[in-house]
Design an enzyme around this catalytic site. Structure first.
Site, PDB file in Angstrom:
ATOM      1  N   GLU A  49       0.837  -1.213   0.000  1.00 51.59           N
ATOM      2  CA  GLU A  49       0.000   0.000   0.000  1.00 51.59           C
ATOM      3  C   GLU A  49       0.860   1.247   0.000  1.00 51.59           C
ATOM      4  OE1 GLU A  49      -3.096   0.111  -1.177  1.00 51.59           O
ATOM      5  OE2 GLU A  49      -3.643  -1.277   0.437  1.00 51.59           O
ATOM      6  N   SER A  66     -25.596   6.351 -18.093  1.00 51.81           N
ATOM      7  CA  SER A  66     -25.273   5.476 -16.968  1.00 51.81           C
ATOM      8  C   SER A  66     -26.552   5.175 -16.196  1.00 51.81           C
ATOM      9  CB  SER A  66     -24.279   6.177 -16.039  1.00 51.81           C
ATOM     10  OG  SER A  66     -24.292   5.538 -14.786  1.00 51.81           O
ATOM     11  N   ALA A 126     -15.733   3.703  -2.299  1.00 52.22           N
ATOM     12  CA  ALA A 126     -15.442   2.738  -1.232  1.00 52.22           C
ATOM     13  C   ALA A 126     -13.977   2.320  -1.250  1.00 52.22           C
ATOM     14  CB  ALA A 126     -16.332   1.512  -1.377  1.00 52.22           C
ATOM     15  N   ASP A 132      -4.154   0.544  -9.698  1.00 51.16           N
ATOM     16  CA  ASP A 132      -5.569   0.258  -9.935  1.00 51.16           C
ATOM     17  C   ASP A 132      -5.830  -0.037 -11.412  1.00 51.16           C
ATOM     18  OD1 ASP A 132      -5.530   1.058  -7.325  1.00 51.16           O
ATOM     19  OD2 ASP A 132      -6.513   2.979  -7.673  1.00 51.16           O
TER      20      ASP A 132
END
Ligand code: GLA
Length: 390
Positions: free
Chosen positions: A32, A66, A119, A168
């Site tokens: 991390e 969306s 999140a 990511d």
């Protein structure tokens, strides 16, 4: 999601889509705040994704509805201007493709997602990779996962205005079912690491997110640069713990702690990868625990709720280890547990966390899923592209 996005397309456009693409969110198992230090990360793609159903347009317009937002994104590739919210990502991808000399075509489509937003499960990287794949289906450029991840990151930096690392986007592009992925964030070399059947990865969403996350993130990036300059290296990846221990005493106290986290986390990530390869969940869990302590104490990116969640998880039978995951300041923790205790674990953690904090957590039992792909119509389109190049 697959069906949903197709039905929505049919309702909107009165026809069937020519392509369906999907790109997953991710959870990071360990490593991390190492990616922007050219270090190592070990995430896995999750079985939650962003889906886009689309068809090409004859003009240079992009029109995307969306299911989660009332306003569609609608713009011309010839006249890119900034917008707000998720629309910025669509424009950012269109921008970077053109910036890099590609000629993306226009298309229209619908988007559905089951990656929770905000999140810390990388819904933005998933969106970017799905968008790149959508543009790919209507354009003529080669697909290379690592290159696409870099483009997505450049769109973040240059258009959206977020200084993200590369983790990511890389995992959303290159993840594989039942595997974690060791990523060398300098060379972008990757290694798949199988996840044993007898363990489960559980994502524990604390239902909190602090507003400070972007500024604190940028501050950490800057502090790491100061530390790398102090050691006279391009990035903290180049400093071993041994060198740190002999040289760090003259470093400013806060910068020293930040550097210690990054340098020790890189070592933990490599050790955890070896542990996972030999199926040693116990050692892996201990390294996760150590990672959390380092993020909490030295890097100072944890929060009361994350610490509470991690502590509760660790108290449960069959838990090998738990830590905060992602940028921090709220969001999710991740726990590694014995598969057989899953049901009890989820129930007990949920109850204890609510009792301690008054918050209702979201708990996801995750399978490692595949990275982005064209779901249907892929065969035809892959085959036709192959034929073209034969
Ligand atoms: C966010 C960033 C990643 C990485 C993590 C921390 O998720 O998008 O690039 O830096 O934080 O590990």
């Amino acid at each position: 999601m697959h069906q949903l996005v197709i039905e929505e397309f049919q309702n909107r456009f009165g026809a069937s889509p020519t392509h369906i693409v999907r790109a997953p969110g991710r959870v990071n198992l360990i490593g991390e705040h190492t990616d922007y230090n050219d270090g190592f990360v070990l995430p896995m793609a999750i079985d939650r994704a962003i889906w886009i159903a689309l068809r090409p347009r004859p003009d240079r317009r992009v029109l995307l509805h969306s299911l989660d937002f009332a306003e569609p994104t609608d713009f011309s590739l010839d006249n890119l201007t900034h917008a707000h919210g998720w629309s910025e990502y669509v424009r950012g991808i269109a921008w970077i493709l053109q910036q890099q000399g590609f000629t993306p075509g226009g298309w229209e489509g619908t988007l559905a997602s089951d990656v929770p937003v905000g999140a810390g499960l990388s819904s933005s990287a998933a969106l970017e990779l799905a968008l790149l794949r959508a543009f790919w289906t209507v354009s003529d450029f080669e697909w290379d996962g690592a290159r696409m991840a870099q483009l997505a990151q450049q769109a973040d930096h240059g258009w959206v205005g977020i200084q993200s690392g590369i983790m990511d986007q890389m995992i959303s592009a290159l993840g594989m079912a039942n595997h974690a992925l060791l990523i060398d964030c300098r060379s972008l070399d990757v290694e798949l690491v199988p996840l044993p059947d007898a363990i489960r990865v559980i994502i524990l969403n604390t239902a909190t997110r602090r507003g400070l996350v972007d500024s604190a993130y940028n501050e950490r990036v800057a502090q790491c640069r100061i530390a790398a300059n102090f050691f006279g290296v391009p990035a903290l990846r180049d400093v071993s713990l041994a060198v740190f221990n002999t040289k760090a005493e003259n470093l400013d106290k806060i910068i020293r702690r930040r550097a210690r986290h990054v340098i020790s986390e890189n070592e933990r990530t490599l050790q955890a990868t070896s542990a996972l390869r030999r199926g040693d969940a116990k050692t892996f869990g201990e390294l996760m625990n150590a990672s959390h302590e380092s993020l909490r104490g030295d890097y100072e990116v944890s929060s009361h709720e994350l610490n509470t969640m991690v502590q509760i998880a660790r108290q449960q039978a069959g838990c090998y280890g738990a830590r905060m995951t992602g940028a921090g300041f709220g969001g999710c923790a991740v726990a590694l547990i014995e598969a057989v205790v899953t049901e009890d674990f989820v129930k007990s953690v949920e109850a204890a966390y609510t009792q301690e904090t008054g918050l209702q957590p979201n708990i996801y039992i995750c399978q490692a899923g595949d990275g982005e792909k064209v779901v249907s119509a892929s065969q035809t389109s892959e085959v036709s592209k192959l034929r073209k190049s034969e």
